[in-house]
Design an enzyme around this catalytic site. Structure first.
Site, PDB file in Angstrom:
ATOM      1  N   ASP A  90      24.238  44.016   2.797  1.00 56.18           N
ATOM      2  CA  ASP A  90      25.176  43.287   1.930  1.00 56.18           C
ATOM      3  C   ASP A  90      26.490  43.236   2.692  1.00 56.18           C
ATOM      4  O   ASP A  90      27.058  44.278   3.030  1.00 56.18           O
ATOM      5  CB  ASP A  90      25.330  44.023   0.599  1.00 56.18           C
ATOM      6  N   HIS A 127      29.381  45.496   1.806  1.00 54.19           N
ATOM      7  CA  HIS A 127      29.150  46.934   1.645  1.00 54.19           C
ATOM      8  C   HIS A 127      29.488  47.779   2.863  1.00 54.19           C
ATOM      9  O   HIS A 127      28.906  48.833   3.078  1.00 54.19           O
ATOM     10  CB  HIS A 127      27.689  47.180   1.252  1.00 54.19           C
ATOM     11  N   HIS A 155      22.425  40.174   1.866  1.00 53.54           N
ATOM     12  CA  HIS A 155      23.165  39.784   0.672  1.00 53.54           C
ATOM     13  C   HIS A 155      24.480  39.215   1.190  1.00 53.54           C
ATOM     14  O   HIS A 155      25.388  39.961   1.545  1.00 53.54           O
ATOM     15  CB  HIS A 155      23.437  40.993  -0.239  1.00 53.54           C
ATOM     16  N   ASP A 191      25.000  37.227  -2.759  1.00 51.63           N
ATOM     17  CA  ASP A 191      25.371  38.226  -3.771  1.00 51.63           C
ATOM     18  C   ASP A 191      26.878  38.244  -3.971  1.00 51.63           C
ATOM     19  O   ASP A 191      27.603  38.843  -3.182  1.00 51.63           O
ATOM     20  CB  ASP A 191      24.873  39.617  -3.335  1.00 51.63           C
ATOM     21  N   ASP A 200      34.640  45.690  -1.891  1.00 48.71           N
ATOM     22  CA  ASP A 200      33.430  44.914  -2.202  1.00 48.71           C
ATOM     23  C   ASP A 200      33.698  44.037  -3.425  1.00 48.71           C
ATOM     24  O   ASP A 200      33.118  44.233  -4.488  1.00 48.71           O
ATOM     25  CB  ASP A 200      32.283  45.909  -2.465  1.00 48.71           C
ATOM     26  N   GLU A 258      19.050  48.898  -0.171  1.00 46.66           N
ATOM     27  CA  GLU A 258      20.417  48.407   0.065  1.00 46.66           C
ATOM     28  C   GLU A 258      21.450  49.522  -0.004  1.00 46.66           C
ATOM     29  O   GLU A 258      21.598  50.196  -1.028  1.00 46.66           O
ATOM     30  CB  GLU A 258      20.760  47.332  -0.976  1.00 46.66           C
ATOM     31  N   TRP A 298      18.791  48.744  -5.096  1.00 45.48           N
ATOM     32  CA  TRP A 298      20.158  49.251  -4.896  1.00 45.48           C
ATOM     33  C   TRP A 298      20.504  50.155  -6.082  1.00 45.48           C
ATOM     34  O   TRP A 298      20.271  49.782  -7.233  1.00 45.48           O
ATOM     35  CB  TRP A 298      21.189  48.112  -4.820  1.00 45.48           C
ATOM     36  N   ASP A 346      33.141  40.907  -4.070  1.00 50.42           N
ATOM     37  CA  ASP A 346      32.169  39.864  -4.423  1.00 50.42           C
ATOM     38  C   ASP A 346      32.810  38.504  -4.659  1.00 50.42           C
ATOM     39  O   ASP A 346      32.504  37.820  -5.632  1.00 50.42           O
ATOM     40  CB  ASP A 346      31.320  40.306  -5.621  1.00 50.42           C
ATOM     41  N   LYS A 385      25.487  51.052   0.365  1.00 53.60           N
ATOM     42  CA  LYS A 385      26.824  50.619  -0.051  1.00 53.60           C
ATOM     43  C   LYS A 385      27.840  51.635   0.427  1.00 53.60           C
ATOM     44  O   LYS A 385      27.526  52.811   0.593  1.00 53.60           O
ATOM     45  CB  LYS A 385      26.848  50.489  -1.573  1.00 53.60           C
TER      46      LYS A 385
HETATM   47  C1  LIG Z   1      24.375  42.985  -8.983  1.00 53.33           C
HETATM   48  C2  LIG Z   1      24.592  43.929  -7.856  1.00 53.33           C
HETATM   49  O1  LIG Z   1      25.891  43.806  -7.419  1.00 53.33           O
HETATM   50  C3  LIG Z   1      23.730  43.728  -6.684  1.00 53.33           C
HETATM   51  O2  LIG Z   1      22.450  43.711  -7.095  1.00 53.33           O
HETATM   52  C4  LIG Z   1      23.761  44.768  -5.574  1.00 53.33           C
HETATM   53  O3  LIG Z   1      23.018  44.167  -4.574  1.00 53.33           O
HETATM   54  C5  LIG Z   1      25.120  45.096  -5.050  1.00 53.33           C
HETATM   55  O4  LIG Z   1      25.494  44.533  -4.077  1.00 53.33           O
HETATM   56  C6  LIG Z   1      25.978  46.091  -5.690  1.00 53.33           C
HETATM   57  O5  LIG Z   1      27.234  46.150  -5.111  1.00 53.33           O
HETATM   58 MN   LIG Z   2      24.172  43.374  -2.828  1.00 51.11          MN
END
Ligand SMILES: C[C@H](O)[C@H](O)[C@@H](O)C(=O)CO
Ligand SMILES: [Mn+2]
Length: 418
Positions: free
Chosen positions: A259, A262, A286, A326, A294, A226, A187, A296, A228
């Site tokens: 992900d 994303h 992910h 993730d 995003d 990956e 990514w 997380d 985004k």
């Molecule tokens: C740490 C990163 O967030 C991750 O590796 C990557 O997969 C990601 O999702 C970035 O937004």
């Molecule tokens: Mn990710």
């Protein structure tokens, strides 16, 4: 009656109840037992790693919160991961980013990293019955900027090509060592705050970089790419968009990473599974939880996650889908964050595995849409939790909320002292 007896009794009743709709709950548990999640090492330390100690997190991603107890060393990350894993049923993998190498305090730049820097991880993983997955790291470095593999400046681009090639080499060695393919995710954050004058230019450069990177064939690792939607500060354009990587993956036979954070917030990730499986070799997930962006957030048992798990099971694709997590939340106990997210993912698969899919598909084939909808609706209130509790009991991990006290104890004895 003891708690264990209550769980066993509820389970026996649930087995009967599921049998009545044609589902073998024991078989569902056996299948769940074989699902290995790939736990992301970066929840333990807020994506810091051990290379750039003190440097800031870049690449358009952000960790919020400063809850005490962040892992600061390789030993602390390992201890926290093992603690979390001890509260999650089954055998799981650990997903490392390149910045988590065992650099022994030496400065090893990203274009110098080699398998030797991950030898202690490989040994540790083997000793603890874990397999490793891997990620190249293009963020949090002086050469990260807004463009890495898509940079028109050859000096910068070649630096990142070299880094990514080395990461594939490391993954190959990990795969060999553990006698199981290491899944390597690529990514990059490359993008632009404003709309670029040429969107095409950077995508052409990225395609060339990927072709160079993937020129070497390996047997013990698998490549994932990956996409985004956007990164912070890079809102108008992402070079590695979903269309870009879907096209590249389909053409070059690469695994596309989905992900769940994303995409546009109303997009269904579940809907992408069957489409991808027809045109790409496998899927890497992910599992994340976006809130408005995003963000997380820690994964919870949401409808989106359930839909995703159901799709994978309906496609009979457990052998073609790698399930990584993730997210990174620094506002709560980080070991708790791992346990909540992993257990939520397992619960989603538990429910999916208990779906009477043969009956549902039969109804559909016969045009019995009322019956299909009614059975889907009734499934929501069948006693899947009794099967889940039994799964935890059989795996000797805390049942239900009992893991809260375990994590509080670890916090009192370990993480609060950091
Ligand atoms: C740490 C990163 O967030 C991750 O590796 C990557 O997969 C990601 O999702 C970035 O937004
Ligand atoms: Mn990710």
């Amino acid at each position: 009656m003891t708690k264990e007896n209550i769980i066993r009794q509820a389970y026996e009743a649930a087995v009967e109840r599921y049998a009545a709709v044609g589902v073998d709950a024991r078989e569902a548990m056996d299948k769940l037992q074989k699902i290995s999640l790939s736990m992301h090492c970066w929840q333990a330390d807020d994506v810091s790693g051990f290379e750039n100690q003190g440097g800031s997190l870049t690449g358009g991603i952000q960790v919020t919160g400063n809850y005490p107890g962040r892992a600061r060393t390789i030993d602390e990350v390992r201890a926290d991961v093992l603690k979390a894993a001890s509260l999650i049923a089954g055998k799981h993998r650990l997903n490392l980013h390149e910045i988590y190498g065992d650099f022994q305090g030496r400065k090893v730049d990203r274009d110098e990293v080699e398998p030797a820097h991950f030898e202690s991880w490989m040994q540790w993983a083997k000793e603890n019955g874990m397999k490793l997955d891997f990620n190249s790291t293009s963020f949090s470095h002086p050469k990260s900027g807004d463009l890495t593999l898509a940079n028109p400046d050859d000096a910068i681009r070649n630096f990142w090509i070299e880094h990514t090639k080395r990461c594939r080499w490391i993954s190959e060695e990990m795969g060999k060592y553990q006698d199981d393919p290491c899944i390597m995710n690529l990514w990059i954050h490359d993008g632009s705050k404003e709309v670029p004058a040429s969107r095409l230019k950077y995508r052409q450069i990225l395609e060339q970089s990927l072709d160079e990177i993937f020129a070497t064939e390996y047997k013990n690792m698998k490549d994932c790419i990956e996409a985004k939607l956007f990164g912070i500060g890079l809102e108008s354009y992402t070079v590695g968009s979903y269309d870009f990587y879907l096209g590249y993956g389909a053409k070059k036979n690469k695994i596309v990473t989905l992900d769940t954070g994303h995409f546009h917030l109303t997009e269904s990730i579940a809907d992408k599974v069957s489409a991808l499986l027809l045109f790409t070799p496998e899927i890497m997930l992910h599992v994340s939880r976006p809130i408005r962006w995003d963000s997380d957030h820690v994964v919870i048992l949401s409808d989106d996650l359930l839909d995703l798990a159901r799709e994978i099971i309906r496609c009979k694709a457990l052998d073609r889908v790698h399930i990584g997590l993730d997210y990174f939340d620094a506002t709560i106990n980080r070991i708790g964050a791992y346990v909540i997210g992993c257990r939520a993912t397992q619960k989603a698969f538990m429910q999916a595995l208990l779906e009477p899919s043969a009956t549902l598909q039969q109804y559909e084939a016969e045009g019995k849409y009322f019956q299909r909808l009614a059975l889907q609706e009734e499934m929501k209130s069948l006693p899947w939790t009794a099967v889940w509790d039994m799964f935890c009991l059989q795996n000797d991990v805390p049942v239900g909320e009992d893991y809260i006290a375990e994590i509080e104890k670890y916090e009192a004895e370990v993480t609060s002292k950091r």
